[in-house]
Each structure stands twice: as structure tokens, then as C-alpha cells.
Design an enzyme around this catalytic site. Structure first.
Site, PDB file in Angstrom:
ATOM      1  N   LYS A 126       0.836  -1.200   0.000  1.00 35.18           N
ATOM      2  CA  LYS A 126       0.000   0.000   0.000  1.00 35.18           C
ATOM      3  C   LYS A 126       0.879   1.262   0.000  1.00 35.18           C
ATOM      4  CE  LYS A 126      -3.942  -2.141   2.400  1.00 35.18           C
ATOM      5  NZ  LYS A 126      -4.657  -2.178   3.711  1.00 35.18           N
ATOM      6  N   TYR A 146     -11.895  -2.589  -3.261  1.00 36.97           N
ATOM      7  CA  TYR A 146     -12.475  -2.867  -1.943  1.00 36.97           C
ATOM      8  C   TYR A 146     -14.009  -2.917  -1.990  1.00 36.97           C
ATOM      9  CZ  TYR A 146      -8.012  -2.451   0.525  1.00 36.97           C
ATOM     10  OH  TYR A 146      -6.731  -2.661   1.005  1.00 36.97           O
ATOM     11  N   ARG A 183      -1.557 -14.611   3.783  1.00 41.27           N
ATOM     12  CA  ARG A 183      -2.236 -13.855   4.845  1.00 41.27           C
ATOM     13  C   ARG A 183      -1.479 -13.990   6.164  1.00 41.27           C
ATOM     14  NH1 ARG A 183      -6.506 -10.352   3.953  1.00 41.27           N
ATOM     15  NH2 ARG A 183      -7.399 -10.989   5.938  1.00 41.27           N
ATOM     16  N   ARG A 212       2.900  -7.076   9.229  1.00 46.19           N
ATOM     17  CA  ARG A 212       2.172  -6.053   9.995  1.00 46.19           C
ATOM     18  C   ARG A 212       2.615  -6.031  11.457  1.00 46.19           C
ATOM     19  NH1 ARG A 212      -3.578  -7.593   7.194  1.00 46.19           N
ATOM     20  NH2 ARG A 212      -3.616  -6.033   5.521  1.00 46.19           N
ATOM     21  N   ASN A 252      -1.744  -0.023   7.467  1.00 48.13           N
ATOM     22  CA  ASN A 252      -1.206  -1.367   7.729  1.00 48.13           C
ATOM     23  C   ASN A 252      -0.389  -1.940   6.564  1.00 48.13           C
ATOM     24  OD1 ASN A 252      -3.387  -1.907   6.122  1.00 48.13           O
ATOM     25  ND2 ASN A 252      -4.384  -3.341   7.513  1.00 48.13           N
ATOM     26  N   HIS A 264      -1.653  -5.330   1.405  1.00 46.60           N
ATOM     27  CA  HIS A 264      -2.909  -6.029   1.128  1.00 46.60           C
ATOM     28  C   HIS A 264      -2.620  -7.434   0.618  1.00 46.60           C
ATOM     29  CE1 HIS A 264      -6.851  -7.048  -0.488  1.00 46.60           C
ATOM     30  NE2 HIS A 264      -6.196  -7.514  -1.527  1.00 46.60           N
ATOM     31  N   GLU A 313      -9.243  -9.887  -7.879  1.00 47.13           N
ATOM     32  CA  GLU A 313      -8.204  -8.863  -7.763  1.00 47.13           C
ATOM     33  C   GLU A 313      -7.118  -9.016  -8.834  1.00 47.13           C
ATOM     34  OE1 GLU A 313      -9.016  -8.530  -2.977  1.00 47.13           O
ATOM     35  OE2 GLU A 313      -7.118  -9.365  -3.662  1.00 47.13           O
TER      36      GLU A 313
END
Ligand code: ADP
Length: 169
Positions: free
Chosen positions: A29, A69, A105, A122, A132, A135, A146
Site C-alpha cells: 500500500k 475494496y 495472509r 504487519r 497497515n 494487502h 483482484e
């Protein structure tokens, strides 16, 4: 090089969730880019053994951010999230390998960095949910949506590495 490219093109379609060639959309990000964490993020996925099959820097419009999103449209933080995601260039990537969606993740850590384990991106590099740094697709459907939204099929390179048999068996 021409011949190699032809071989890549002849490679069977990959990216199907649940296979060894599962793919996930991972994006650094705007805050992650600003803070100089591009190499750190890439390094963690690379060292784990995953294969980078697509990457570009792109400054998303708010419209693109909102589309990305889409599933969070009704949430109170949605307008701020869209502004945040479009506030500067991001590094968009597709990573490939066994269980990359779920394991990716885990490499990211929990959405709220204060709940994220130390050792995750993170957990190690940020402080609040609103900044954070990264993504990652949260399931096969969002991964497909995506990847399709940010990349064309041609921009994703299906290739093998000579080291692959030392990483997966
Ligand atoms: P994740 O990014 O871990 O998949 P979500 O899909 O729930 O998490 O949310 C997407 C993004 O929206 C988060 O990464 C974060 O940047 C932002 N976000 C989520 N919840 C909040 C919140 N309560 N306040 C501010 N931003 C939030």
C-alpha cells in the site's frame, strides 16, 4: 530469449486455487512504498519460496481503489480506506505457489497490527489498521477478482525455475 518466451507461453494455465500453482494478489500500500518497505515485503515472499509472476507500480485512482475494496462498500471506514489506497503509488504483485492465499495472509499478519504476531509484516512494521502497509487476497474468489482487476493474463508470466524441485516436493 524468444524461444524461452515461447516456452512460457506454452506453459499450461496456472493460478487455480488449491493447486501447486495457486496465485494471490499482494499489494504494498502507499504507506509501505513511502516507508521503503518494498524490498522487505518482496524478500519475505521470495525467501519463503513463492514465485513472483507479475509486478507493477501503479497509482490507483479512487475509483480503482473503490472497485478493489468493493466488498467493504458499506463499512464506515470505506471512504477513508479508498483515500488511503489512492494516496500514492502502490506495488501490485501476483505471487504463486502452494497455499499462497492462506499462507500469504499469515505472512501479512492480522489486519490490526496491534493484534498481528511479531514476525509478520504487519506485526513487525506498522502500528494501526488505517496504515497497515500491505494487502493480500483473503480467498480464492477475491484472488481471482483482484488479479483480474489489476493485471491482464499476458502480464502474468507462467514460468518454471530450475530451483523449483528444491522448494516443492
Ligand atoms: P485485510 O486487509 O486484512 O483483508 P479487511 O479486508 O477487513 O482487512 O479491510 C481492508 C482494509 O481496510 C484493511 O487492511 C485496512 O487498511 C482497512 N480497515 C479495515 N478495518 C478498518 C477499521 N476499523 N478502521 C480503519 N481502516 C480499516
Amino acid at each position: 530469449a524468444q524461444q524461452e518466451r515461447a516456452e512460457c507461453a506454452a506453459f499450461p494455465y496456472t493460478g487455480v486455487a488449491g493447486t501447486g500453482n495457486e496465485r494471490s494478489f499482494i499489494a504494498i500500500k502507499p504507506d509501505g512504498v513511502q516507508r521503503g518497505l518494498i524490498a522487505e515485503v518482496i524478500s519475505r515472499f521470495e525467501k519463503k519460496g513463492y514465485k513472483l509472476v507479475a509486478m507493477k507500480m501503479i497509482w490507483a485512482t479512487e475509483e480503482m481503489a473503490a472497485n478493489h475494496y468493493d466488498d467493504l462498500k458499506g463499512r464506515p471506514f470505506f471512504p477513508a480506506l479508498v483515500k488511503y489506497f489512492a494516496s500514492g503509488p502502490i506495488v501490485a504483485m501476483v505471487w504463486e505457489g502452494p497455499d499462497v492465499i492462506k499462507t500469504g495472509r499469515k505472512i501479512l499478519g492480522a489486519t490490526n497490527p496491534q493484534a498481528a504476531d511479531v514476525g509478520t509484516l504487519r506485526g513487525d512494521f506498522c502500528l494501526t489498521t488505517g496504515r497497515n502497509i500491505i494487502h493480500g487476497s483473503d480467498g480464492p474468489e477475491s484472488a481471482a477478482h483482484e488479479i483480474g482487476m489489476w493485471f491482464t493474463e499476458k502480464e502474468c508470466s507462467a514460468y518454471s525455475r530450475s530451483i523449483d524441485s528444491w522448494i516443492v516436493a
